[in-house]
Design an enzyme around this catalytic site. Structure first.
Site, PDB file in Angstrom:
ATOM      1  N   GLU A 108       0.886  -1.131   0.017  1.00 45.09           N
ATOM      2  CA  GLU A 108       0.011  -0.140  -0.141  1.00 45.09           C
ATOM      3  C   GLU A 108       0.855   1.236  -0.079  1.00 45.09           C
ATOM      4  OE1 GLU A 108      -4.166  -0.753   1.972  1.00 45.09           O
ATOM      5  OE2 GLU A 108      -2.525  -1.687   3.311  1.00 45.09           O
ATOM      6  N   GLU A 128      -3.951  -9.610   3.245  1.00 42.45           N
ATOM      7  CA  GLU A 128      -4.618  -9.117   4.685  1.00 42.45           C
ATOM      8  C   GLU A 128      -5.694 -10.181   4.975  1.00 42.45           C
ATOM      9  OE1 GLU A 128      -2.455  -5.051   3.660  1.00 42.45           O
ATOM     10  OE2 GLU A 128      -3.190  -7.155   2.545  1.00 42.45           O
TER      11      GLU A 128
END
Length: 245
Positions: A108, A128
Site C-alpha cells: 500500500e 491481509e
C-alpha cells in the site's frame, strides 16, 4: 529523523530508505512517525521523493506484532492510511524503487507512489484477508486506478502475490531493473523530472490526482496559471531558438 528511515537530501530530491532489516522493513509506528516528519519537510520544500528499502526488501508489511494488538479504535484512527495519503499528496512526484517483498502495508505504501519501478525478484500483493483483516490503507481505492477494477478485485480478494514480471505485465510496475541497478533507475526518473519546470510538474500531479468530475476544468485553471508563468516564456523561447539554429 529516526534511524528506521534513512534520509539522503539533495537540491531536487530526497531518498528515503525504510531501515528495519531485522523484520524485513515492516512498517511500525516509529516508521509512520518518521514518514510524517519527512512529509512535513517536503510539503514546505517540495522535492521529488524516492522511496526504497534496505537489504533487498521494500517492506514486508505492517508490523504484525503491533497490528495483532490493535483494536477497533486503532482501525478508525487510520494509522497507516493517513501517512500514505500524505505521501501520495506530496507536491512533487514520489518514485518507489521496489526490490523483494512489498506486502500488505508495504504494498500500500508502494501504491501511494506516483511511479513504481521494480526488480524481477519483487513479490507484491495484499495477503491481509488471510490474517483476518482487509487492506485498508489505500489498496481498495488506489489499486483499481492502477491496474483496473477486475485485477484489483482478484488481488485483494484472493491475496495473490505477483512477481516482478507479473507486476510489470499488469501495469503495477513501470519497468524492471536488476537489483543492483534499481536505485540508479529511480534516480534517472528523478533526473527527467528535475529537467522539467517544477511548477508544471506539480500542476500535472494535481490534475492526475483530481476526481473525474473535476475534469476538464481543473486542467484549464492550472494551465491558465502556467500560461502566465515567466518560466513558460523562457522555456518556449529557448526551444524556438534551438530549433532555428
Amino acid at each position: 529523523m529516526s534511524d528506521v528511515l534513512l534520509v539522503e537530501r539533495s537540491a531536487d530530491r530526497v531518498v528515503a530508505t525504510l531501515n528495519r532489516p531485522e523484520v524485513r522493513n515492516a512498517i511500525d509506528q516509529a516508521t509512520v512517525d518518521a514518514l510524517h516528519t519527512l512529509c512535513a519537510e517536503l510539503e514546505d520544500e517540495p522535492r521529488t521523493l524516492i522511496l526504497t528499502g534496505a537489504d533487498g526488501v521494500f517492506a514486508a508489511g505492517a508490523d504484525i506484532a503491533q497490528l495483532r494488538d490493535r483494536r477497533a479504535s486503532d482501525a478508525r484512527a487510520g494509522i497507516n492510511t493517513h501517512a500514505f495519503r500524505r505521501i501520495h499528496a506530496l507536491p512533487m512526484p514520489v518514485v518507489a524503487a521496489i526490490d523483494g517483498f512489498a506486502l500488505g502495508g508495504g504494498a500500500e505504501l508502494a501504491y501511494a507512489a506516483d511511479i513504481r519501478l521494480g526488480t524481477p525478484r519483487v513479490r507484491i500483493g495484499n495477503p491481509e484477508p488471510g490474517l483476518g483483516i482487509l487492506a485498508a490503507a489505500g489498496a481498495t481505492w488506489r489499486l483499481p486506478r492502477i491496474v483496473g477494477e477486475a485485477r484489483a478485485a482478484e488481488l485483494l480478494l484472493t491475496g495473490r502475490i505477483l512477481d516482478g514480471d507479473e507486476a510489470l505485465e499488469w501495469g503495477l510496475l513501470s519497468s524492471l531493473h536488476a537489483p543492483v541497478d534499481i536505485l540508479a533507475a529511480a534516480h534517472a526518473v528523478a533526473d527527467r523530472i528535475a529537467a522539467n519546470d517544477a511548477r508544471a510538474v506539480q500542476h500535472t500531479k494535481t490534475a492526475l490526482g483530481a476526481p473525474a468530475e473535476a475534469h476538464p476544468e481543473i486542467e484549464l485553471e492550472l494551465q491558465a496559471e502556467l500560461f502566465e508563468s515567466p518560466e513558460k516564456l523562457r522555456r518556449m523561447t529557448a526551444f524556438l531558438e534551438r530549433r532555428q539554429r
